[in-house]
Motif scaffolding. Sequence first.
Motif, PDB file in Angstrom:
ATOM      1  N   SER A  79      -1.353  13.469  21.830  1.00  0.00           N
ATOM      2  CA  SER A  79      -0.200  13.750  20.609  1.00  0.00           C
ATOM      3  C   SER A  79      -0.779  13.488  19.199  1.00  0.00           C
ATOM      4  CB  SER A  79       0.824  13.071  20.743  1.00  0.00           C
ATOM      5  OG  SER A  79       1.350  13.085  21.984  1.00  0.00           O
ATOM      6  N   GLN A  80      -1.482  12.048  19.445  1.00  0.00           N
ATOM      7  CA  GLN A  80      -2.175  11.677  17.898  1.00  0.00           C
ATOM      8  C   GLN A  80      -3.503  10.963  18.182  1.00  0.00           C
ATOM      9  OE1 GLN A  80       0.664  10.035  15.263  1.00  0.00           O
ATOM     10  NE2 GLN A  80      -0.481  10.190  13.608  1.00  0.00           N
ATOM     11  N   ALA A  81      -4.214  11.165  17.601  1.00  0.00           N
ATOM     12  CA  ALA A  81      -5.582  10.320  17.733  1.00  0.00           C
ATOM     13  C   ALA A  81      -6.356   9.986  16.493  1.00  0.00           C
ATOM     14  CB  ALA A  81      -6.550  10.868  18.663  1.00  0.00           C
ATOM     15  N   LYS A 106       0.814  -1.149  -0.002  1.00  0.00           N
ATOM     16  CA  LYS A 106      -0.047   0.010   0.087  1.00  0.00           C
ATOM     17  C   LYS A 106       1.014   1.229   0.060  1.00  0.00           C
ATOM     18  CE  LYS A 106      -3.968  -1.649   2.845  1.00  0.00           C
ATOM     19  NZ  LYS A 106      -4.690  -1.444   4.095  1.00  0.00           N
ATOM     20  N   ARG A 107       1.900   1.390   0.869  1.00  0.00           N
ATOM     21  CA  ARG A 107       2.852   2.472   1.083  1.00  0.00           C
ATOM     22  C   ARG A 107       3.568   2.767  -0.274  1.00  0.00           C
ATOM     23  NH1 ARG A 107       3.213   1.236   6.693  1.00  0.00           N
ATOM     24  NH2 ARG A 107       3.142   3.178   7.824  1.00  0.00           N
ATOM     25  N   LYS A 108       3.983   1.539  -0.746  1.00  0.00           N
ATOM     26  CA  LYS A 108       4.790   1.658  -2.248  1.00  0.00           C
ATOM     27  C   LYS A 108       3.963   2.557  -3.407  1.00  0.00           C
ATOM     28  CE  LYS A 108       7.453  -1.930  -2.963  1.00  0.00           C
ATOM     29  NZ  LYS A 108       7.543  -3.230  -3.448  1.00  0.00           N
ATOM     30  N   GLN A 136       1.074   0.077  24.344  1.00  0.00           N
ATOM     31  CA  GLN A 136       2.026   0.984  24.104  1.00  0.00           C
ATOM     32  C   GLN A 136       3.043   0.864  22.725  1.00  0.00           C
ATOM     33  OE1 GLN A 136       3.766   0.043  28.052  1.00  0.00           O
ATOM     34  NE2 GLN A 136       2.521   1.784  28.694  1.00  0.00           N
ATOM     35  N   LYS A 137       3.566   1.845  22.497  1.00  0.00           N
ATOM     36  CA  LYS A 137       4.926   1.836  21.508  1.00  0.00           C
ATOM     37  C   LYS A 137       6.091   2.154  22.365  1.00  0.00           C
ATOM     38  CE  LYS A 137       6.761   3.843  17.664  1.00  0.00           C
ATOM     39  NZ  LYS A 137       6.925   4.846  16.465  1.00  0.00           N
ATOM     40  N   PRO A 138       7.080   1.132  21.964  1.00  0.00           N
ATOM     41  CA  PRO A 138       7.077  -0.245  21.661  1.00  0.00           C
ATOM     42  C   PRO A 138       6.176  -1.231  22.767  1.00  0.00           C
ATOM     43  CG  PRO A 138       9.072  -0.195  22.617  1.00  0.00           C
ATOM     44  CD  PRO A 138       8.489   1.438  22.706  1.00  0.00           C
ATOM     45  N   THR A 161       3.051  -0.156  17.213  1.00  0.00           N
ATOM     46  CA  THR A 161       3.454   1.138  16.518  1.00  0.00           C
ATOM     47  C   THR A 161       1.825   2.061  16.741  1.00  0.00           C
ATOM     48  OG1 THR A 161       2.477   0.176  14.448  1.00  0.00           O
ATOM     49  CG2 THR A 161       4.978   0.310  14.769  1.00  0.00           C
ATOM     50  N   ILE A 162       2.295   3.147  16.520  1.00  0.00           N
ATOM     51  CA  ILE A 162       0.927   3.925  16.657  1.00  0.00           C
ATOM     52  C   ILE A 162      -0.147   3.831  15.572  1.00  0.00           C
ATOM     53  CG2 ILE A 162       0.229   6.597  16.274  1.00  0.00           C
ATOM     54  CD1 ILE A 162       3.159   7.310  17.396  1.00  0.00           C
ATOM     55  N   GLU A 163       0.542   3.809  14.304  1.00  0.00           N
ATOM     56  CA  GLU A 163      -0.585   3.440  13.207  1.00  0.00           C
ATOM     57  C   GLU A 163      -0.850   1.767  13.288  1.00  0.00           C
ATOM     58  OE1 GLU A 163      -2.000   5.638  11.448  1.00  0.00           O
ATOM     59  OE2 GLU A 163      -0.610   7.225  11.895  1.00  0.00           O
ATOM     60  N   TRP A 164      -1.695   1.317  12.486  1.00  0.00           N
ATOM     61  CA  TRP A 164      -2.011  -0.243  12.451  1.00  0.00           C
ATOM     62  C   TRP A 164      -1.454  -1.143  11.604  1.00  0.00           C
ATOM     63  CZ3 TRP A 164      -7.634   1.416  13.654  1.00  0.00           C
ATOM     64  CH2 TRP A 164      -7.818   1.793  15.046  1.00  0.00           C
TER      65      TRP A 164
HETATM   66  P1  XMP Z   1       4.170   4.320  13.923  1.00  0.00           P
HETATM   67  O1  XMP Z   1       3.194   3.864  13.354  1.00  0.00           O
HETATM   68  O2  XMP Z   1       5.570   3.983  13.047  1.00  0.00           O
HETATM   69  O3  XMP Z   1       4.008   5.938  13.729  1.00  0.00           O
HETATM   70  O4  XMP Z   1       4.321   4.254  15.515  1.00  0.00           O
HETATM   71  C1  XMP Z   1       4.941   7.002  14.170  1.00  0.00           C
HETATM   72  C2  XMP Z   1       4.630   8.515  13.394  1.00  0.00           C
HETATM   73  O5  XMP Z   1       4.905   8.315  12.228  1.00  0.00           O
HETATM   74  C3  XMP Z   1       3.783   8.430  11.470  1.00  0.00           C
HETATM   75  N1  XMP Z   1       3.685   7.596  10.418  1.00  0.00           N
HETATM   76  C4  XMP Z   1       4.088   7.598   8.868  1.00  0.00           C
HETATM   77  N2  XMP Z   1       4.043   9.054   8.534  1.00  0.00           N
HETATM   78  N3  XMP Z   1       4.029   7.998   6.059  1.00  0.00           N
HETATM   79  C5  XMP Z   1       4.182   8.961   7.037  1.00  0.00           C
HETATM   80  O6  XMP Z   1       4.281  10.500   6.371  1.00  0.00           O
HETATM   81  C6  XMP Z   1       4.121   6.700   6.661  1.00  0.00           C
HETATM   82  O7  XMP Z   1       4.262   5.671   6.019  1.00  0.00           O
HETATM   83  C7  XMP Z   1       4.024   6.708   8.090  1.00  0.00           C
HETATM   84  N4  XMP Z   1       3.850   5.573   9.047  1.00  0.00           N
HETATM   85  C8  XMP Z   1       3.638   6.042  10.250  1.00  0.00           C
HETATM   86  C9  XMP Z   1       2.520   8.195  12.325  1.00  0.00           C
HETATM   87  O8  XMP Z   1       1.265   8.749  11.903  1.00  0.00           O
HETATM   88  C10 XMP Z   1       3.292   8.596  13.460  1.00  0.00           C
HETATM   89  O9  XMP Z   1       2.956   9.876  13.623  1.00  0.00           O
END
Ligand code: XMP
Length: 509
Positions: A429-431, A291-293, A500-502, A505-508
């Motif tokens: 910080s993020q929700a 998806k990211r790619k 928690q992280k770790p 991660t924050i995102e799923w």
């Molecule tokens: P994670 O999920 O890695 O997120 O704990 C840490 C912070 O990074 C953001 N995040 C991204 N931002 N592209 C981005 O621009 C990405 O692929 C991506 N993955 C995670 C996430 O929202 C959080 O602020």
Amino acid sequence: MIEIVDCGSQLTQNIARRVREAGVFTEIIPFNTSVEKIKRADLEGIIISGGQFSVYDENSPIYSREVLDLDVPVLGICYGQQSIAHLLGGKVSPTQNREYGETKIKLKKESKLFDGISPSQEFIVWMSHGDVVEKLPENFEATAISQNGHVAAMQMQEKRIYSVQFHPEVDHTQHGRAILENFLKICDAQRTWKPEKEYDRIVEELKEKLNGKIGVGGISGGVDSSTVSVLVNQVSGESYHPIFVDNGLLRLDEAKNVKESLDKFLLNIIYVDASDRFLKKLSGITDPDEKRKIIGHEFVAVFEEEARKISGATYLVQGTLYPDVIESVPVYGSSSKIKRHHNVGGLPEKMGLEVIEPFRNLFKDEVRKIAEYKLGMPKSIVWRHPFPGPGLAIRIIGDITPEKLDIARKADDIFISELINEGLYYKISQAFAGLLGGKAVGVMGDAQSYDYIVGLRAVVTNDFMTADWYGFDKSFLTKVTNRIINEVKGVGRVFYDTCQKPPSTIEWE
Ligand code: XMP
């Protein structure tokens, strides 16, 4: 200025932020930087960072001994202490009593580094080490001892070399800020650093560089890209064209909200609705990396098409921050590399554009100060929660469909609105709300239901490297859950993520 010699610790950036918060300019340099380069005319002190290695490891980041002979005060932190001991003839050994996390230490000798801390007092520090200084180098004295009897701090006053085995740069260390402040006093460091002053320098530089030229840049509504766009617009006006790409994975009414929040700055934003292109390419894709790619690739393609329409464009503005440009030390990989925003990777060279990165010397909190105090930007942009580039695609587990996007958007909007209503938004910080994979059974009215599962995530963090979930009252979660189930068709359950992280991660995805 203070040079921070980076030996590969994840906490090196924390040291730099603390020093800058104290009004002193500092820079992070790789451990193998030459002494000639370190020895700047305005050098007032050196801090040697921690690192994950033992001084005896084969690829251990050992800097030149001459760094310790530069006639400015030195502070070694963790690995910094061990490497000082090693280079100056002491002995470092592994210990059975490794110290990780909270540890108590006791001061043993008077030291300018511990000025203002009661000499008999035991206090809590944050440690992370398996090696200890077993024998001090000649003319050094131990100034603090840990509860396990290890050297927690040492010094050689005549040469103004100080070191600590613990991390004064983390919040868990009591007196951490005071210790760093004492070091800056020992250095007699000039308090001339202020992000607001940096603003004047940036504006002057931009005026010179952009003088009458036409340029492009990306704008997402996040604090970095919005602030950089407002700043460049103030210098270049209409000749600067920020491009906003709607990839179909944004929050509810995102484009409209960004437009409204930045309305008074009269930005010349080009809005591009490319939702269909992205969603078509993402159809049926479930793998997060895939998806990211796809999203990254498509973004570059769309951006390039739009940028080519701006005839005469010669530069590309990016909101790159200092943490993105610090050279990672080679201990992390085979060679030193510079990270960059990859949003528009390859584009500048292909189109012959000059890359303009006004914030490349600044941390995010410093950009926020410029946004707030110099540019008068609204709190809703300055303190907006980060939103990832791949958007809702990494908040919907599994494949992406218009139906799922619609549900995730509505649920997210309810959650965020309630956070704002209850005065909680800026404490977090993020929700976000997203969709967990699959469906679940329930009862709605008299019939059985089989509906989507919404997940809620809310974390508190300073640096997004570690994070804790926010402890809501039961009444708040009940209200949000009920509103989502009642107002968003197709949702049968709501879960709150308490990881928690770790390790999470924050995102799923
Ligand atoms: P994670 O999920 O890695 O997120 O704990 C840490 C912070 O990074 C953001 N995040 C991204 N931002 N592209 C981005 O621009 C990405 O692929 C991506 N993955 C995670 C996430 O929202 C959080 O602020």
